[in-house]
Write a protein that holds these residues in place. Structure first.
Motif, mmCIF file in Angstrom:
data_model
loop_
_atom_site.group_PDB
_atom_site.id
_atom_site.type_symbol
_atom_site.label_atom_id
_atom_site.label_comp_id
_atom_site.label_asym_id
_atom_site.label_seq_id
_atom_site.Cartn_x
_atom_site.Cartn_y
_atom_site.Cartn_z
ATOM 1 N N GLY A 222 0.637 7.031 -1.830
ATOM 2 C CA GLY A 222 1.648 6.943 -2.862
ATOM 3 C C GLY A 222 1.077 7.117 -4.257
ATOM 4 O O GLY A 222 -0.064 7.534 -4.444
ATOM 5 N N THR A 223 1.881 6.771 -5.242
ATOM 6 C CA THR A 223 1.539 7.054 -6.629
ATOM 7 C C THR A 223 0.217 6.441 -7.092
ATOM 8 O O THR A 223 -0.591 7.143 -7.688
ATOM 9 N N ARG A 228 -5.239 7.588 -9.148
ATOM 10 C CA ARG A 228 -6.683 7.334 -9.126
ATOM 11 C C ARG A 228 -7.452 8.600 -8.738
ATOM 12 O O ARG A 228 -8.475 8.929 -9.345
ATOM 13 N N SER A 229 -6.956 9.298 -7.726
ATOM 14 C CA SER A 229 -7.633 10.521 -7.274
ATOM 15 C C SER A 229 -7.697 11.554 -8.386
ATOM 16 O O SER A 229 -8.723 12.217 -8.587
ATOM 17 N N ARG A 250 8.219 -3.718 -14.280
ATOM 18 C CA ARG A 250 7.766 -3.162 -15.554
ATOM 19 C C ARG A 250 6.967 -1.876 -15.403
ATOM 20 O O ARG A 250 6.350 -1.418 -16.346
ATOM 21 N N GLY A 251 6.937 -1.280 -14.213
ATOM 22 C CA GLY A 251 6.268 -0.002 -14.066
ATOM 23 C C GLY A 251 4.791 -0.127 -13.748
ATOM 24 O O GLY A 251 4.378 -0.961 -12.947
ATOM 25 N N THR A 270 -0.043 14.620 -14.521
ATOM 26 C CA THR A 270 0.031 15.321 -13.239
ATOM 27 C C THR A 270 0.414 14.394 -12.102
ATOM 28 O O THR A 270 1.156 14.784 -11.194
ATOM 29 N N SER A 271 -0.045 13.156 -12.170
ATOM 30 C CA SER A 271 0.057 12.274 -11.004
ATOM 31 C C SER A 271 1.128 11.194 -11.108
ATOM 32 O O SER A 271 1.555 10.655 -10.080
ATOM 33 N N CYS A 272 1.547 10.847 -12.293
ATOM 34 C CA CYS A 272 2.524 9.759 -12.463
ATOM 35 C C CYS A 272 3.896 10.349 -12.757
ATOM 36 O O CYS A 272 4.083 11.007 -13.784
#
Length: 489
Positions: A222-223, A228-229, A250-251, A270-272
């Motif tokens: 998941g996100t 991290r990657s 709160r995200g 890119t990832s979030c």
């Protein structure tokens, strides 16, 4: 691993000269070669190289030789099959590991150069081109972008990267030398209000293997795993500084140190998938004294410098501490402000230190749109360690020799801990005893104790514990010269 393109003619020559050399990899993997095929190839090759070989020898002898050779060929063929079919990030050789990295889009870390965030003070409008150099006397750093000194004469949070590798700790206010030449009469100064990020060596195969495996799992994770990657692909990012917290209602909060802030912002973009949910660091006021001057205690280490202007907000009882003041730093978690709160109401616990050097942001442009990406740069907590020990060994072991054996290993342990991870005196004891066993029998170690200072403050485990908690939004740093050893008695 280099990839060589061969023509059909070249492939045909190779196959003709070395039958069975080339292998076709299907969805089902590589399959063993049928023994009859191996026998046919063997007889054909032998006949080609020695015409008449089957007529010059008795048939039984020919068959015995062929059967023996086919058995050996079958074993070799099976070894080839097992090798190819077993290749994965878990057991790949370094060369194959690089190939997997290409597939997963994970580049091998080349090592991180030291970096820091500096503040320039100078005449408004002064242009500082990318590559502007500053120094701390050990490293020479360069700016990565073009900057202009703003109207107030202060340009904060400028990311600079060392030109050379190194792992030396970079103290706050150590980068003070302007290297790039300036026109006569221009007065420009620079400093780093918070500690810089020490460099790291080249990435080990084991660490690279773990990152590739994580990249292969990131869709399932998941996100947070995906974020991290992507951050690990940013050059000079410190892997142990990365932490992605999912905050209830709160995200997300994303912590990362090292690396160019714009590249970090790009990786997060890119990832979030939900940029508005990115949360800054919040540093609540733990206590405010009724005194003149008022002493403020922050829950997180504050990262302030003496004389810095700070802003406090949100306090509902001792309201006189709300506002902007000049701070006098006492230690890593305490500072005073020039406010007389002797007769003020008791502190209610609602104040927040809004001046927080952890909070950073960079902009990402995607077509006509521009997005602000916020992230947290964890601070560093400097560890100083004093070890007291005693032995009943009749032989003399010099303390300097023992220190040389122990200090680097303890330093490596402390410098491997991730953001928010605690120090374990039990683990430090295990490391120390293992080093001492190289010098004297274990049964002769009579006593061993540790005294730990975090940012200059004595820190001890709670009763019945071996854990020393640090700041949850910081990570520990030390070096062998910060570790001393002294024998009791």
């Amino acid at each position: 691993m280099a990839i060589i393109d061969l023509t059909d003619a070249q492939l045909s020559v190779l196959e003709e000269r070395y039958p069975g050399l080339l292998t076709t990899l299907n969805n089902s993997g590589v399959q063993p070669t049928d023994p009859q095929t191996l026998r046919d190839r063997l007889i054909a090759t032998a006949t080609t190289r020695s015409p008449g070989v089957t007529t010059d020898l008795p048939g039984t002898l020919t068959e015995d030789m062929a059967s023996t050779a086919i058995g050996a060929l079958a074993q070799i063929d099976q070894a080839k099959v097992d090798l190819i079919n077993s290749v994965s990030p878990l057991n790949a050789t370094p060369a194959f590991l690089d190939e997997f990295g290409e597939v997963y889009g994970v580049k091998r870390g080349a090592g991180a150069n030291p970096s820091a965030y500096v503040t320039f003070t100078g005449p408004p409008g002064l242009y500082l081109a990318a590559g502007f150099q500053v120094s701390d006397g050990i490293y020479t750093y360069e700016t990565q972008e073009n900057y202009t000194i703003p109207a107030n004469g202060v340009l904060p949070q400028v990311y600079v990267l060392s030109l050379t590798e190194g792992t030396t700790i970079i103290p706050e206010n150590s980068i003070t030398t302007i290297v790039t030449g300036l026109a006569a009469g221009i007065n420009l100064s620079v400093t780093n209000p918070v500690k810089g990020t020490a460099g790291t060596g080249s990435e080990k195969d084991s660490d690279y293997r773990a990152r590739i495996l994580q990249a292969g799992q990131r869709t399932a994770q998941g996100t947070p795993g995906f974020i991290r990657s992507c951050l690990l692909n940013v050059p000079n990012v410190l892997p142990r500084s990365i932490r992605v917290n999912v905050l209830q209602d709160r995200g997300y909060s994303i912590m990362v140190d090292g690396g160019d802030p714009n590249q970090i912002a790009g990786a997060i973009y890119t990832s979030c998938f939900d940029l508005p949910s990115l949360q800054p660091s919040i540093n609540p006021i733990a206590n405010a004294t009724r005194a003149n001057p008022c002493v403020i205690a922050s829950e997180l280490t504050h990262g302030l410098t003496d004389g810095q202007t700070v802003t406090i907000a949100g306090e509902t009882a001792m309201t006189s501490i709300n506002g902007s003041f000049t701070a006098s730093v006492i230690d890593a978690s305490h500072f005073s402000i020039p406010v007389d709160t002797t007769n003020a109401p008791l502190y209610s616990g609602n104040g927040v230190l809004q001046t927080n050097p952890r909070d950073l942001a960079a902009f990402v442009s995607d077509g006509p749109d521009r997005y602000e990406v916020a992230f947290i740069r964890p601070l560093q907590q400097k560890v100083k360690l004093s070890i007291r020990w005693q032995t009943n060994n009749a032989g003399v072991v010099d303390d300097s020799i023992v220190t040389q054996a122990i200090a680097p290993q303890l330093s490596n342990y402390i410098n491997s801990l991730t953001v928010g991870a605690p120090l374990s005196t039990l683990q430090m004891g295990t490391i120390t005893e293992a080093a001492l066993l190289q010098l004297l029998p274990g049964a002769t170690i009579a006593s061993l104790s540790f005294t730990v200072f975090l940012d200059g403050l004595l820190s001890s485990p709670p009763p019945n514990s071996v854990i020393i908690e640090g700041d949850p939004q910081s990570y520990f740093i030390t070096s062998p010269d910060q570790i001393t050893l002294e024998r009791d008695g």
